[in-house]
Design a protein around this motif. Structure first.
Motif: not given
Lengths: 391, 147
Positions: A29-32, A77-78, A215-221
């Motif tokens: 989703g972040a890539i998209g 940013a994502e 809407q960042p997914i967070g680096l924990d992902v």
């Protein structure tokens, strides 16, 4: 999902745990979102995602004004996390990158660096014109990129860096700089957008950036995907990777031993982002991106053509296709494009929707003769045709 | 319009489509689609060339899509239009040179497994009604429409 190897071996490709699949979906989703509005930069954004999961760095080479920094900024940013960006020049001082000397400690006679807000404290970084950095900067960067340790004066810090993207207009000829460049495992060579995409480029440029807040997914992902990647089973694919490296050597495209070893991380990351915990031949597609020069990458692709024939990736379809040019990856990308259009159009088509459906159909028919269209792509094509006929 | 006996092989990578070719029913559908494009966008870059008795070549940025059409692209800097999915097992620049040496006055050359031809530069399409009339005449000739 059973997978088959291009060399005849067959392996079971275990599907990942639900949480890992969810993480891969979040990253997808972040890539998209990151690539929305960027023209012909899908593969670049996907390579950034692959690198983040592989814990490797990316060097982007291309002329000015080819959206290098924009793509990296959007992806960062994502993802979220602390981001550091700097345009290096011949006169850039180390303290502009790594931080100033800590004056309180200096009074005590210790040369330490105040790294807050600077590259050593960044989780994602973009260094434009990276080869213009001075020897002092590049030497410090070596450790920071390779070992993820910042050493300067009395300061020795483990850095939280997940991904560093370097950019340059051209690859350096200087052997010292070439050794530094070797730390960037992935190379993406960009060209200005093609003639066919100029209308899209102008339209997207006119519309400007989407004002929606990321809407960042967070680096924990990313961190969880890194763990999944490190646990990926490479047993089946390792001999085939060795064969690939031999073929590259025979084609006059040698990889340094360091790059050959690190390729495995990319292959494992590709498998994980495709939802599997076992790597197969379909995950070999990152190899051409490891080849340093723009001239050698097509040579590598040709030398590896037989081994890359199975290449595909559900999450990183554009990168897989750009690297391998395999029909499988092309089909997968077109399936995704068709499904995406179908999910967005419903009922009678207006002229805009019709054009979008037609564009995908045109690309499918221009890419595959009907007799060799893969069944899954054929099914998507049938639905697109039905949408046109209903409209 | 001729058919040249050339061996065709699959392309490792398809060409980007820059033109579309069809005959009979497909040509009729192409003409209808072109009419729709011209109606929607009178400034469209679409160009058409009637080929022989029942063929239509369409070039431009708004090709649309019709079933069964042959999508054509250009291999490198060659002007010769070739199918996007297959390539001749002969040197494309040599074929192109041969085409234009025989017909130096022509601007377009097409080579596909089923036909080859040279012709003038495709022109701006006529009014939509004329395109639809051309489509109807093709359908009548092919028996898809009663006269």
């Amino acid at each position: 999902v059973p997978g088959t190897s291009g060399l005849g071996a067959s392996v079971d490709t275990e599907v990942m745990e639900r949480g890992e699949v969810d993480d891969a979906g979040l990253l997808l989703g972040a890539i998209g979102r990151a690539r929305k509005g960027l023209v012909e930069r899908d593969a670049l954004v996907e390579v950034l995602a692959l690198a983040a999961v592989a814990q490797e760095h990316v060097l982007v080479i291309g002329p000015p004004g080819t959206a290098k920094s924009q793509a990296v900024r959007r992806f960062a940013a994502e993802l979220g996390g602390s981001y550091f960006e700097y345009l290096l020049g011949r006169f850039t001082e180390p303290n502009e990158i790594f931080g100033p000397v800590d004056l309180r400690r200096l009074r005590e006679g210790v040369v330490a660096i105040e790294t807050a807000g600077m590259l050593p404290s960044a989780e994602l970084a973009f260094l434009d014109e990276v080869f213009l950095g001075s020897t002092a900067i590049l030497n410090t960067l070596l450790g920071l990129l390779n070992e993820r340790v910042f050493r300067r004066g009395a300061t020795v810090e483990h850095v939280p860096l997940r991904l560093c993207v370097g950019a340059s207009n051209r690859l350096p000829d200087d052997p010292v700089l070439a050794a530094f460049a070797d730390r960037f495992l992935l190379r993406v060579h960009l060209e200005p957008v093609t003639d066919a995409s100029l209308e899209s480029l102008l339209a997207e440029g006119w519309a400007g950036d989407d004002p929606a807040t990321p809407q960042p997914i967070g680096l924990d992902v990313i961190d969880r995907l890194v763990i999944a990647r490190s646990q990926c089973d490479m047993t089946a694919v390792r001999p085939i990777l060795a064969e690939a490296i031999r073929r590259l050597r025979n084609a006059g495209v040698p990889l340094t031993d360091r790059r050959a070893v690190r390729c495995q991380r990319l292959i494992a990351a590709a498998a994980v982002l495709d939802g599997r915990s076992v790597a197969t031949t379909q995950d070999l597609w990152p190899l051409p991106f490891v080849v340093p020069s723009a001239e050698a990458q097509p040579v590598a692709r040709e030398a590896l053509q037989e081994l890359l024939v199975d290449s595909r990736n559900a999450a990183l379809g554009a990168a897989a296709e750009a690297a391998s040019a395999s029909p499988a990856s092309r089909a997968q990308r077109l399936i995704g494009a068709g499904q995406s259009v179908l999910s967005e159009v419903a009922g009678p088509l207006d002229s805009s929707s019709r054009l979008r459906v037609e564009a995908v159909l045109r690309e499918i028919d221009a890419a595959f003769d009907v007799s060799v269209t893969p069944p899954e792509l054929g099914a998507v094509r049938d639905r697109l045709v039905a949408a046109i006929q209903q409209g | 319009v001729h058919s040249i006996p050339v061996t065709w092989i699959a392309r490792p990578e398809p060409l980007a489509p820059v033109a579309v070719l069809g005959a009979q029913l497909v040509a009729a559908n192409l003409a209808d689609r072109a009419a729709l494009t011209v109606e929607t966008n009178p400034d469209s870059s679409l160009r058409v060339l009637i080929v022989g008795a029942d063929g239509l070549l369409v070039t431009g940025d708004e090709l649309g899509w019709v079933p069964g059409a042959t999508w054509l692209g250009q291999d490198g800097v060659c002007r010769l239009l070739l199918p996007t999915t297959v390539m001749p097992a002969v040197s494309v620049p040599l074929v192109e040179r041969a085409f234009f040496r025989v017909h130096p006055e022509q601007a377009v050359a097409v080579l596909t497994p089923s036909c080859s031809f040279v012709g003038p530069m495709p022109t701006r399409p006529p009014a939509p009604e004329q395109l639809r009339s051309f489509a109807a005449s093709l359908l009548t000739r092919t028996g898809a429409l009663s006269p």
